[in-house]
Design a protein around this motif. Structure first.
Motif, mmCIF file in Angstrom:
data_model
loop_
_atom_site.group_PDB
_atom_site.id
_atom_site.type_symbol
_atom_site.label_atom_id
_atom_site.label_comp_id
_atom_site.label_asym_id
_atom_site.label_seq_id
_atom_site.Cartn_x
_atom_site.Cartn_y
_atom_site.Cartn_z
ATOM 1 N N ASN A 9 0.878 -1.172 0.000
ATOM 2 C CA ASN A 9 0.000 0.000 0.000
ATOM 3 C C ASN A 9 0.913 1.219 0.000
ATOM 4 O O ASN A 9 1.501 1.576 1.017
ATOM 5 N N GLU A 11 0.350 4.318 -0.255
ATOM 6 C CA GLU A 11 -0.230 5.474 0.445
ATOM 7 C C GLU A 11 -0.340 6.718 -0.445
ATOM 8 O O GLU A 11 0.557 7.540 -0.528
ATOM 9 N N ASN A 12 -1.490 6.814 -1.088
ATOM 10 C CA ASN A 12 -1.867 8.038 -1.808
ATOM 11 C C ASN A 12 -0.858 8.478 -2.863
ATOM 12 O O ASN A 12 -0.322 9.587 -2.810
ATOM 13 N N SER A 62 9.431 5.593 -0.926
ATOM 14 C CA SER A 62 8.593 4.522 -1.475
ATOM 15 C C SER A 62 9.385 3.693 -2.471
ATOM 16 O O SER A 62 9.303 2.453 -2.494
ATOM 17 N N GLU A 78 -3.720 2.056 -3.523
ATOM 18 C CA GLU A 78 -3.763 3.518 -3.401
ATOM 19 C C GLU A 78 -2.968 4.215 -4.508
ATOM 20 O O GLU A 78 -2.161 5.106 -4.249
ATOM 21 N N SER A 191 -11.725 0.259 4.814
ATOM 22 C CA SER A 191 -10.922 0.695 5.952
ATOM 23 C C SER A 191 -11.770 0.719 7.222
ATOM 24 O O SER A 191 -13.001 0.748 7.168
ATOM 25 N N ASP A 239 -3.968 -5.037 0.783
ATOM 26 C CA ASP A 239 -4.272 -4.434 2.078
ATOM 27 C C ASP A 239 -5.710 -4.799 2.407
ATOM 28 O O ASP A 239 -6.651 -4.221 1.850
ATOM 29 N N SER A 357 5.649 4.848 3.427
ATOM 30 C CA SER A 357 4.205 4.639 3.498
ATOM 31 C C SER A 357 3.878 4.358 4.949
ATOM 32 O O SER A 357 4.779 4.081 5.754
ATOM 33 N N ASP A 358 2.603 4.391 5.313
ATOM 34 C CA ASP A 358 2.235 3.920 6.644
ATOM 35 C C ASP A 358 2.252 2.393 6.697
ATOM 36 O O ASP A 358 2.285 1.812 7.783
ATOM 37 N N HIS A 359 2.244 1.731 5.533
ATOM 38 C CA HIS A 359 2.303 0.276 5.451
ATOM 39 C C HIS A 359 3.701 -0.173 5.032
ATOM 40 O O HIS A 359 4.477 0.602 4.465
#
Length: 369
Positions: A9, A11-12, A62, A78, A191, A239, A357-359
């Motif tokens: 993921n 993230e955006n 990333s 994402e 989510s 995810d 990323s947060d993941h």
């Protein structure tokens, strides 16, 4: 003959600016919120500058995380558009891995923010076996009624029978690896969100994720036949926004304590029940399965697995010793690591941001012979 597959993921990965923070201060970036903004034109100017500066650092990280995963096939969540993915691959990832991921596949899904699923792949594995694309199918159009999955509880939560099951999609891609068939299902489930109506965010959204998990099972069983599903080569990557267990973090910063807490139920159970598939991340030690650090402040902290590689029984039997890698070098410094798990962070990683990323990416090498 081996194949390395990964999920991440990212993230955006966006190709658009989000100016909604001008009207809603809760959505305004914390850096911009420090400054007095006189009008919307000034806000847009500030937000463009902030987003571009932040994005450059984040996407370098990333790309480093993806490079560290060393995947032949990479499933991403994402991603805004194919154009954004191409720009990221050319401007950032190419500097890390060269001409690796020439082939990119995605299709619009159902997400209200427009973040979709994507798959990138090399032309051949690192060992020289050709990877050939066969076909791609989206299942974003399927409704609860189409699959007979609507329940009264879903209705109480505001989901009508005619609405679509997947909050994003279940993207199905067939490839051959050295002539051997493999079907990849990549997904990004609903989510959890914030607490509501006296329930935690996880509890309030669980029925939707259960329906999504049931839908993935149905799609696979309809594709291969219920009696033959176990003998085919397929993998679910993505995810899935749920966990079967957490590592609770207690105590203060100087002496944190880590405790494994198993959940009474999870939407992941729908997929792993009856040996339908195996969560191979569970082959790692129980304190070392996490792919995300969650916190709402010092009193609420845990590590959990939200990112999955689920192998069909045939692939799991063929790969009894395959243990996934979890790339955590792009995690911000605020992430609390259990003893013995600390890693060297990528250059320029911040306390909270920038980060990869947060993941965390998850990657595994599979024997395809």
């Amino acid at each position: 003959m081996s194949l390395r597959i990964a999920t991440f993921n990212i993230e955006n990965l966006m190709a658009r600016f989000d100016f909604s923070g001008y009207r809603n201060e809760l959505w305004r970036d914390r850096a911009v919120a420090l400054f007095e903004v006189k009008n919307e034109a000034e806000y847009r100017e500030l937000e463009r500058a902030r987003a571009i500066a932040h994005t450059d650092d984040a996407r370098q990280l990333s790309a480093l995380a993806i490079a560290r995963a060393k995947a032949d096939i990479l499933c991403l969540q994402e991603v805004d558009t194919i154009e954004a993915l191409k720009a990221f691959e050319y401007g950032y990832l190419f500097k890390m891995v060269g001409q690796g991921y020439r082939h990119k596949y995605m299709t619009p899904g159902n997400d209200s923010r427009g973040i979709d699923l994507a798959v990138m792949m090399r032309e051949e594995t690192r060992h020289g076996q050709p990877i050939e694309f066969v076909r791609m199918s989206s299942h974003a159009h399927l409704t609860f009624d189409d699959l007979g999955l609507h329940t009264p509880l879903l209705g109480e939560l505001g989901n009508d029978p005619h609405e679509r099951v997947f909050r994003r999609d279940c993207l199905e891609i067939d490839v051959t690896v050295g002539g051997r068939p493999l079907t990849i299902y990549t997904a990004h489930f609903k989510s959890m969100g914030s607490p509501r109506n006296g329930m935690t965010g996880r509890e309030a959204t669980m029925p939707v994720r259960i329906a999504e998990a049931l839908a993935v099972r149905r799609i696979i069983e309809d594709r291969f036949g219920k009696d033959r599903t176990a003998d085919r080569r397929w993998v679910i990557c993505g995810d899935l926004n749920d966990y079967a267990e957490r590592v609770i973090i207690e105590g203060d910063e100087d002496a944190p304590r880590f405790r494994v807490a198993r959940e009474a139920g999870s939407s992941i159970d729908v997929l792993t029940a009856d040996g339908f598939c195996e969560n191979v991340v569970q082959r790692r030690p129980e304190l070392d399965r996490w792919t995300l650090y969650h916190t709402r402040g010092p009193q609420e902290r845990h590590l959990c697995q939200l990112d999955y590689i689920l192998l069909s029984p045939a692939l799991a039997r063929k790969n009894p010793g395959a243990v996934p890698d979890i790339i955590r070098n792009g995690q911000p410094y605020r992430t609390v690591f259990p003893p013995g798990q600390a890693v060297e962070r990528f250059p320029r990683t911040g306390w909270d941001r920038p980060k990869a990323s947060d993941h965390c990416p998850v990657a595994v090498t599979l024997d395809m012979a």
